[in-house]
Design an enzyme around this catalytic site. Structure first.
Site, PDB file in Angstrom:
ATOM      1  N   ASP A 110       0.867  -1.179   0.000  1.00 22.75           N
ATOM      2  CA  ASP A 110       0.000   0.000   0.000  1.00 22.75           C
ATOM      3  C   ASP A 110       0.912   1.240   0.000  1.00 22.75           C
ATOM      4  O   ASP A 110       1.334   1.697  -1.052  1.00 22.75           O
ATOM      5  CB  ASP A 110      -0.919  -0.076   1.221  1.00 22.75           C
ATOM      6  CG  ASP A 110      -1.936   1.063   1.268  1.00 22.75           C
ATOM      7  OD1 ASP A 110      -1.817   1.996   0.479  1.00 22.75           O
ATOM      8  OD2 ASP A 110      -2.846   1.027   2.117  1.00 22.75           O
ATOM      9  N   THR A 111       1.277   1.755   1.164  1.00 19.42           N
ATOM     10  CA  THR A 111       2.242   2.869   1.198  1.00 19.42           C
ATOM     11  C   THR A 111       3.657   2.380   0.883  1.00 19.42           C
ATOM     12  O   THR A 111       4.508   3.151   0.465  1.00 19.42           O
ATOM     13  CB  THR A 111       2.288   3.518   2.594  1.00 19.42           C
ATOM     14  OG1 THR A 111       2.774   2.556   3.538  1.00 19.42           O
ATOM     15  CG2 THR A 111       0.920   4.008   3.022  1.00 19.42           C
ATOM     16  N   LEU A 141       7.372  -2.836   3.404  1.00 20.36           N
ATOM     17  CA  LEU A 141       8.430  -3.389   2.540  1.00 20.36           C
ATOM     18  C   LEU A 141       9.747  -2.639   2.743  1.00 20.36           C
ATOM     19  O   LEU A 141      10.805  -3.263   2.881  1.00 20.36           O
ATOM     20  CB  LEU A 141       8.029  -3.247   1.073  1.00 20.36           C
ATOM     21  CG  LEU A 141       7.402  -4.418   0.366  1.00 20.36           C
ATOM     22  CD1 LEU A 141       7.325  -4.121  -1.129  1.00 20.36           C
ATOM     23  CD2 LEU A 141       8.205  -5.693   0.617  1.00 20.36           C
ATOM     24  N   ASP A 155      -7.257  -9.315   5.533  1.00 25.49           N
ATOM     25  CA  ASP A 155      -8.359  -9.126   6.474  1.00 25.49           C
ATOM     26  C   ASP A 155      -8.833  -7.686   6.529  1.00 25.49           C
ATOM     27  O   ASP A 155      -8.161  -6.765   6.090  1.00 25.49           O
ATOM     28  CB  ASP A 155      -7.919  -9.522   7.881  1.00 25.49           C
ATOM     29  CG  ASP A 155      -7.004  -8.465   8.507  1.00 25.49           C
ATOM     30  OD1 ASP A 155      -6.012  -8.084   7.851  1.00 25.49           O
ATOM     31  OD2 ASP A 155      -7.284  -7.991   9.616  1.00 25.49           O
TER      32      ASP A 155
HETATM   33  P1  IMP Z   1       2.023  -0.674   3.663  1.00 25.50           P
HETATM   34  O1  IMP Z   1       3.101  -0.761   4.699  1.00 25.50           O
HETATM   35  O2  IMP Z   1       1.277   0.616   3.737  1.00 25.50           O
HETATM   36  O3  IMP Z   1       2.494  -0.979   2.256  1.00 25.50           O
HETATM   37  O4  IMP Z   1       0.932  -1.726   4.032  1.00 25.50           O
HETATM   38  C1  IMP Z   1       1.175  -3.029   3.890  1.00 25.50           C
HETATM   39  C2  IMP Z   1       0.434  -3.869   4.919  1.00 25.50           C
HETATM   40  O5  IMP Z   1      -0.814  -3.288   5.322  1.00 25.50           O
HETATM   41  C3  IMP Z   1       0.110  -5.172   4.273  1.00 25.50           C
HETATM   42  O6  IMP Z   1       1.086  -6.133   4.636  1.00 25.50           O
HETATM   43  C4  IMP Z   1      -1.253  -5.508   4.848  1.00 25.50           C
HETATM   44  O7  IMP Z   1      -1.081  -6.268   6.024  1.00 25.50           O
HETATM   45  C5  IMP Z   1      -1.874  -4.215   5.242  1.00 25.50           C
HETATM   46  N1  IMP Z   1      -2.835  -3.746   4.225  1.00 25.50           N
HETATM   47  C6  IMP Z   1      -2.696  -2.679   3.391  1.00 25.50           C
HETATM   48  N2  IMP Z   1      -3.757  -2.538   2.604  1.00 25.50           N
HETATM   49  C7  IMP Z   1      -4.591  -3.560   2.899  1.00 25.50           C
HETATM   50  C8  IMP Z   1      -5.894  -3.967   2.392  1.00 25.50           C
HETATM   51  O8  IMP Z   1      -6.491  -3.367   1.484  1.00 25.50           O
HETATM   52  N3  IMP Z   1      -6.444  -5.066   2.977  1.00 25.50           N
HETATM   53  C9  IMP Z   1      -5.833  -5.765   3.967  1.00 25.50           C
HETATM   54  N4  IMP Z   1      -4.632  -5.424   4.463  1.00 25.50           N
HETATM   55  C10 IMP Z   1      -4.010  -4.334   3.940  1.00 25.50           C
END
Ligand code: IMP
Ligand code: MG
Length: 177
Positions: free
Chosen positions: A103-104, A108, A159
């Site tokens: 997402d953001t 990662l 989830d």
């Molecule tokens: P990031 O660090 O913002 O890239 O978010 C990644 C983590 O957020 C993922 O590993 C998911 O666990 C959770 N996440 C982000 N978007 C979603 C979604 O639409 N549904 C479920 N989990 C999400």
């Protein structure tokens, strides 16, 4: 459709085909590189990882980290919470991070930085889903199953506040509803 049943985004057959393609590409790209450490990010990656590793034809081991950035909400927290560390010493080893969705990209980015600081010889990443939004280079995934809109997705391991992880397809929920 039941009142709170998520709307269909990607059905099980398309997921199965795409996961098989990803496993072949990863196997081709890593052939002859020695044993690969597959690092799953819990909890969301558990279903995707289970299918992906059974398609790999290169030698590998599996380990997990549990990271949390959202808790039970759908708004990202600033920091990634380190809930459970991996057991493997990654020093000198090639690592493939497997996560459900980027997402953001902060999860990662944080994980890559940590693995490099612990001496991993290479760090690649594979996600089932990538939300279309701008992201710095170190927050991109190397292997992506599907590009999706910026919606809240559930199923196939993902989830919403702990629910819907066991759906065989990827669906969409309205986080406000
Ligand atoms: P990031 O660090 O913002 O890239 O978010 C990644 C983590 O957020 C993922 O590993 C998911 O666990 C959770 N996440 C982000 N978007 C979603 C979604 O639409 N549904 C479920 N989990 C999400
Ligand atoms: Mg996650």
């Amino acid at each position: 459709m039941l009142p709170d049943e998520p709307g269909l985004l990607i059905d099980a057959a398309r997921i199965e085909d795409r996961v098989a393609e990803l496993a072949s590409r990863i196997s081709e790209d890593h052939a002859g590189n020695g044993e690969l450490l597959i690092l799953g990010v819990l909890k969301g990656a558990f279903v995707f990882l289970a299918d992906l590793v059974r398609g790999l034809t290169v030698p590998h081991r599996v380990d997990f980290v549990t990271l949390s950035s959202y808790g039970d909400s759908t708004t990202p927290a600033d920091a990634v919470r380190w809930v459970h560390d991996l057991e493997t010493d990654v020093s000198g080893k090639p690592v493939l991070i497997v996560d459900d969705v980027v997402d953001t990209g902060s999860t990662l980015g944080h994980l890559k930085e940590t693995l490099f600081s612990r001496g991993a010889s290479s760090v690649k990443s594979c996600v089932l889903l990538s939300k279309s939004k701008p992201r710095a280079d170190d927050r991109q995934a190397d292997y992506v199953g599907f590009e999706i809109d910026d919606v809240w997705v559930v199923g196939y391991g993902l989830d919403h506040a702990g629910r819907h992880r066991s759906l065989p397809y990827v669906g969409v929920v309205d986080p406000a509803g």
